[in-house]
Write an enzyme that holds these catalytic residues in place. Structure first.
Site, PDB file in Angstrom:
ATOM      1  N   ARG A  29       0.825  -1.211   0.000  1.00 52.12           N
ATOM      2  CA  ARG A  29       0.000   0.000   0.000  1.00 52.12           C
ATOM      3  C   ARG A  29       0.864   1.268   0.000  1.00 52.12           C
ATOM      4  O   ARG A  29       0.587   2.198  -0.772  1.00 52.12           O
ATOM      5  CB  ARG A  29      -0.964  -0.021   1.187  1.00 52.12           C
ATOM      6  CG  ARG A  29      -2.077  -1.062   1.049  1.00 52.12           C
ATOM      7  CD  ARG A  29      -2.923  -1.130   2.312  1.00 52.12           C
ATOM      8  NE  ARG A  29      -2.124  -1.548   3.456  1.00 52.12           N
ATOM      9  CZ  ARG A  29      -2.523  -1.453   4.726  1.00 52.12           C
ATOM     10  NH1 ARG A  29      -3.713  -0.912   5.007  1.00 52.12           N
ATOM     11  NH2 ARG A  29      -1.758  -1.867   5.705  1.00 52.12           N
ATOM     12  N   ASN A  47      -6.351  -2.669   1.834  1.00 55.48           N
ATOM     13  CA  ASN A  47      -6.387  -4.124   1.933  1.00 55.48           C
ATOM     14  C   ASN A  47      -7.834  -4.569   1.956  1.00 55.48           C
ATOM     15  O   ASN A  47      -8.684  -3.933   2.577  1.00 55.48           O
ATOM     16  CB  ASN A  47      -5.720  -4.589   3.234  1.00 55.48           C
ATOM     17  CG  ASN A  47      -4.213  -4.560   3.158  1.00 55.48           C
ATOM     18  OD1 ASN A  47      -3.623  -4.508   2.088  1.00 55.48           O
ATOM     19  ND2 ASN A  47      -3.573  -4.593   4.317  1.00 55.48           N
TER      20      ASN A  47
END
Length: 754
Positions: A29, A47
């Site tokens: 990320r 996520n």
């Protein structure tokens, strides 16, 4: 990686990307955040149950999509990127959004050794992580062993009990930093703590004492690997008579001083997984480290604590002294699983370790060190665990969700999810109540983090195995798979072999389809079906299973077979039962076996290499250690009706009274040549050119390399396992593969869908 399912407009304004694979807990990320920022895009990354969900908006979305798989974080593995245009959003800026829950189809990555950047901070006096034994970042540290469930967020790990301090929170939220959303981040102010100081640990080791430390996947026992008295004390306290210990060294350069090491072995030693690697020893450690063996297991530090211990020891080393070497072995009483709980460690290790070092970060799932060796130029597993689990094996087709429970020894379990098979870490032997609890805990943990509910359970044919009894009581339809068929199927599943294949399985013991003791088998495998084409010539096993622990009994069987039973008492006078064993061998109902493992035992016993085994495979390993150059005895075998007999070779070894080194080389070379001849004959008869090689005997590097080379020279395509061990550690994958094919075929016949 799949291509996008739809053609993008020349200049789309907003795209949704779904990234699947090992993309949680690896800094993915933050990587996406940085990439989107560089391309001046708005949107978010989060996520979710499938992996990572991304939405990007702006003029450079196409460039972002092209760049996304190019420079991913080192631990990330992308399986698939799906892209679709969506409606534009009025929002601006790019953010990391909260995780999205749902049915999990993503996965967690294995634990990773300390990266170079964290290592530099560990020894930097100006860093707030200076000498902190739990330093980590998005590129390194614990993952699998601290994960309770997915998605991989701090709240789903054993780090949830440690609230971040202001400095750690700042690092965690800094998009430009290496710890941006590093879920296991902590420092001396807010993180886990050791129960003892580094000086205390170093002083104990330097004084020849035994130290237990809490590692990544469980407690480990350490002592000075050059101190024979310390190693002997460890053996006595751990009740481990002769099984080899691994040795940990601070650097790969130190490993070169300890063992012969080539480029491939050094690369394996330095892998981020930090496995134990078998290397040819230079005999510069205590003799009791690996008695009677030519190789030692060597590993490098896997965690910051290991580095700190060597750092503290180095201050106690004189300039002329060799580099420190430490025994590093699993901390568990004999026969029990690896310890992870602090209270249990303090109680169970009190009589083994002189110093027990705990810390307060919980280990959610135990994982022993992985063990590999370079065989035929390629890394091969002996034990697969920490650093590699739970990386999946991609299958050639989707399977129903299946749980496969392996066998009794070197147990693993496998769970299938779609076209992926997740093989658990090495669980050990299911011989104790504690081991069976660990087995059950692993099944519960693996099915939980994968969010899988099995529809069937596959198991070994043997009715008395703990794993078989577990399967039969589980409450699901059961699918028994013959032991050696599962060995072969494991290699076929790993290599994606879908056409018929021959299989040579050289093993210790497996329950045959006829309820016999198989172990040296030549099979033909096609889908979920196998045929036994041949086997090694049977040998009597006086005393049944006891013969597997006492090689002199198998040697006595060979002597009896040659009509030389009167020699048994003289050759094995030290064995109290040697005078009575003829009665067992003369019985018409004496148990017999086709096991290759028992053939190794017989030769080791005849040569006086090993008459009693203190651990499984000891006789074969010591016989292998004697080999300098394999040689072949001309006409040293026969093949009649598919039965391979080494009787001419055995007669030669008995009659010529060769020294052990010559005899070991002749045995290995002749057995290898005989197996190639056997396989080639079966290939000519069947027209099948692919050969899978499996079974515990293929841990023997001489045997594996000779048979691989011989098969290639014969125009065949030999396949050894690469991602799993050839021993019973790979068995559960083969069971899952056979069971999945059976269920898929049943669905096709019934017109259903999987």
């Amino acid at each position: 990686m799949s291509a996008p399912g739809r053609t993008l407009a020349a200049k789309p304004t907003r795209l949704r990307l779904r990234v699947r694979g090992a993309v949680q807990g690896v800094g993915f990320r933050p990587y996406v955040h940085g990439l989107a920022t560089r391309h001046q895009l708005g949107g978010f990354v989060a996520n979710d149950a499938d992996g990572v969900l991304i939405e990007v908006e702006g003029d450079e979305v196409a460039a972002f999509v092209a760049a996304l798989p190019q420079q991913t974080p080192p631990l990330a593995r992308i399986d698939d990127i799906a892209v679709e245009p969506i409606a534009a959003d009025a929002g601006t800026g790019f953010r990391i959004a909260e995780s999205v829950s749902g049915r999990v189809t993503t996965r967690i990555v294995p634990d990773a050794a300390t990266c170079a950047a964290c290592l530099a901070e560990l020894f930097d006096p100006n860093s707030r992580f200076h000498l902190y034994p739990f330093v980590n970042c998005t590129h390194c540290g614990p993952r699998f062993t601290i994960a309770e469930r997915l998605p991989y967020d701090r709240a789903c790990t054993s780090m949830k009990r440690f609230p971040m301090c202001e400095a750690c929170r700042s690092d965690y939220e800094d998009p430009a930093g290496r710890r941006f959303h590093a879920e296991a981040i902590s420092c001396p102010r807010c993180g886990p703590r050791l129960s003892h100081g580094l000086d205390d640990i170093a002083a104990a080791l330097a004084d020849g004492r035994i130290v237990a430390i809490k590692g990544l996947g469980g407690y480990q026992l350490l002592c000075d690997a050059r101190d024979e008295r310390a190693v002997q004390r460890l053996r006595a306290r751990k009740q481990r008579d002769g099984k080899p210990f691994a040795v940990m060294l601070a650097t790969a350069d130190a490993a070169i001083e300890m063992a012969e090491i080539d480029t491939a072995e050094r690369a394996l030693l330095e892998q981020v997984a930090r496995p134990i690697v078998l290397l040819r020893s230079r005999q510069r450690v205590a003799p009791s480290i690996a008695p009677g063996l030519a190789k030692i297991g060597v590993m490098l530090p896997a965690a910051p604590l290991h580095h700190l211990i060597f750092h503290a020891l180095e201050a106690r080393r004189a300039a002329a002294d060799p580099a420190w070497a430490l025994v590093c072995t699993s901390a568990n009483p004999s026969g029990e699983p690896l310890l992870t709980d602090n209270a249990e460690a303090l109680a169970d290790l009190a009589d083994i370790a002189d110093l027990i070092v705990t810390h307060d970060r919980d280990i959610v799932i135990r994982a022993d060190d992985s063990v590999l060796a370079v065989v035929a130029g390629v890394p091969r597993f002996i034990r697969r665990a920490r650093g590699y689990v739970p990386e999946p094996i991609r299958l050639t087709c989707a399977m129903p969700p299946i749980l496969a429970v392996g066998a009794q020894l070197k147990a693993t379990v496998t769970v299938t999810r779609g076209d992926e098979a997740f093989v658990s870490q090495h669980l050990g032997d299911l011989d104790t109540a504690a081991a069976i609890r660990f087995f059950e805990e692993t099944i519960a943990h693996l099915t939980s983090i994968l969010d899988v509910e099995p529809v069937a359970i596959a198991h070994d044919l043997h009715p008395d195995m703990a794993s078989t009894r577990f399967a039969q009581a589980y409450g699901l339809p059961t699918l028994p798979v013959q032991h050696h068929h599962a060995h072969a199927a494991s290699v076929m599943a790993e290599h994606g072999v879908t056409s018929p294949a021959l299989a040579l399985v050289l093993d210790g013991h497996g329950y045959g389809s006829d309820a016999g003791a198989w172990g040296g088998e030549l099979l033909s495998c096609d889908g979920a079906v196998f045929q036994r084409l041949g086997h090694l010539a049977p040998l009597k096993m006086p005393g049944g299973d006891r013969a597997a622990r006492e090689p002199w009994r198998m040697a006595a069987s060979v002597l009896h077979d040659f009509g030389r039973g009167d020699e048994i008492g003289r050759r094995f006078a030290a064995q109290p039962q040697s005078r009575n064993i003829l009665m067992l061998l003369d019985r018409a109902d004496a148990p017999v076996t086709t096991s290759a493992g028992r053939l190794f035992d017989a030769v080791a016993g005849l040569l006086g290499v090993t008459t009693m085994q203190s651990y499984e495979g000891e006789a074969a390993m010591k016989l292998e250690a004697l080999v300098r150059e394999p040689a072949t005895l001309e006409r040293g075998w026969t093949i009649v009706d598919g039965v391979l007999s080494l009787r001419p070779l055995l007669a030669h070894l008995i009659a010529r009274n060769l020294d052990a080194v010559q005899a070991a080389g002749l045995f290995h070379g002749t057995l290898s040549a005989a197996c190639v001849d056997w396989i080639a004959a079966a290939s000519r008869a069947t027209g099948i050119g692919t050969v899978v090689l499996s079974g515990g005997c293929f841990l023997n590097a001489h045997l594996a390399e000779q048979i691989m080379r011989g098969c290639r020279s014969a125009g065949l395509d030999p396949l050894l396992p690469r991602r799993l061990p050839p021993n019973d550690g790979g068995l559960s994958l083969g069971q899952a593969w056979v069971a999945g094919l059976q269920l898929n075929e049943e669905h096709m016949v019934s017109g259903g869908t999987v």
